[in-house]
Motif scaffolding. Sequence first.
Motif, PDB file in Angstrom:
ATOM      1  N   ILE A   1      64.870  60.560  38.687  1.00  0.00           N
ATOM      2  CA  ILE A   1      65.164  60.530  37.261  1.00  0.00           C
ATOM      3  C   ILE A   1      64.062  61.339  36.592  1.00  0.00           C
ATOM      4  N   LEU A   2      64.459  62.355  35.864  1.00  0.00           N
ATOM      5  CA  LEU A   2      63.514  63.219  35.146  1.00  0.00           C
ATOM      6  C   LEU A   2      63.331  62.667  33.741  1.00  0.00           C
ATOM      7  N   VAL A   3      62.087  62.450  33.366  1.00  0.00           N
ATOM      8  CA  VAL A   3      61.767  61.939  32.034  1.00  0.00           C
ATOM      9  C   VAL A   3      61.136  63.080  31.239  1.00  0.00           C
ATOM     10  N   THR A   4      61.707  63.353  30.070  1.00  0.00           N
ATOM     11  CA  THR A   4      61.192  64.420  29.209  1.00  0.00           C
ATOM     12  C   THR A   4      60.850  63.852  27.829  1.00  0.00           C
ATOM     13  N   ASN A   5      59.999  64.583  27.123  1.00  0.00           N
ATOM     14  CA  ASN A   5      59.692  64.181  25.753  1.00  0.00           C
ATOM     15  C   ASN A   5      60.704  64.821  24.807  1.00  0.00           C
ATOM     16  N   GLN A   6      60.534  64.598  23.539  1.00  0.00           N
ATOM     17  CA  GLN A   6      61.518  65.109  22.569  1.00  0.00           C
ATOM     18  C   GLN A   6      61.525  66.631  22.479  1.00  0.00           C
ATOM     19  N   ASP A   7      60.482  67.276  22.996  1.00  0.00           N
ATOM     20  CA  ASP A   7      60.438  68.734  23.027  1.00  0.00           C
ATOM     21  C   ASP A   7      61.045  69.305  24.311  1.00  0.00           C
TER      22      ASP A   7
END
Length: 51
Positions: A32-38
């Motif tokens: 599962i790849l977790v990214t920030n809002q950017d």
Amino acid sequence: MPDDINALNVAEEIAGRLLKERPELAGRHFSILVTNQDGEEVGRVSLDVLH
């Protein structure tokens, strides 16, 4: 999520539920790849490590 740590914790919970419901996903190198809002990567939770 309010911060990166919280987002990673939720991803771990989701990964655990996925493996419980779909044990055949283990050992197939899914994450599962977790990214920030950017859209920048914060971290990954491997399904292989949890089983």
